[in-house]
Write an enzyme that holds these catalytic residues in place. Sequence first.
Site, PDB file in Angstrom:
ATOM      1  N   HIS A 160       0.825  -1.215   0.000  1.00 12.68           N
ATOM      2  CA  HIS A 160       0.000   0.000   0.000  1.00 12.68           C
ATOM      3  C   HIS A 160       0.860   1.266   0.000  1.00 12.68           C
ATOM      4  O   HIS A 160       2.040   1.245   0.364  1.00 12.68           O
ATOM      5  CB  HIS A 160      -0.934   0.007   1.211  1.00 12.68           C
ATOM      6  N   GLU A 203      -2.549  -7.085   7.595  1.00 12.01           N
ATOM      7  CA  GLU A 203      -1.249  -7.012   8.258  1.00 12.01           C
ATOM      8  C   GLU A 203      -1.253  -7.842   9.539  1.00 12.01           C
ATOM      9  O   GLU A 203      -2.298  -8.264  10.043  1.00 12.01           O
ATOM     10  CB  GLU A 203      -0.929  -5.536   8.563  1.00 12.01           C
TER      11      GLU A 203
END
Length: 210
Positions: A8, A81
């Site tokens: 990202h 994550e």
Amino acid sequence: MSLLLLRHGESEGNRNRLIQGWLEYSLTPLGREQAEMSGRYLESLDVAVLYSSPLRRARETADVVAKHTGHNVIELPDLREYHFGEAEGLIWDEARDRWGLEGRDWGRSQVPGEEGVRGFRSRVTHQINELLNLHANDTAICVVHGGVIGAIVAWICDLSDEQYAQIFTANCGISIISKTSDSWPSISLLNEVCHLRDLGEVQKEPWLSQ
């Protein structure tokens, strides 16, 4: 086939050097620029599907890329994550001092609510292996997180839970893993950032820029 892993863009958490985990942080203006340049870079590729972690910083990146590639974004929760438990929202030094963390103490249940390396790698690699089999004859993009890429590299390199892949992936860095027939997956590209050069020097993580 191959899976293209796009980390990202820079998030508010990255900029403020926070432990993000599952907390929601939006992209910074720089992060949106990184996502935009990634979308332009990827729009000419023959890609079948665009997947994303559902966490905001990844989904916002994927939405920008989707404007260029024309795909609908499919969220996959197991691409999130690592969950840092009560350490999330702290800066790294605060967590180290609060729980006496040294070196590779993460993942050893010293932080309340921490996911643990074994569980993290298990969910990530199960999802990635499923995608490798699903896309045996095409290419898919996965917008993910730095820790997820590290877990994938550790799996491919057959590292134990006590071992870590000593790698760094920049915000919107591109990595590619490939698999043919019944072969073990391989890493064919790691942290490609050529598409970000117009933004100046590629940013480093805090511990690499000190």
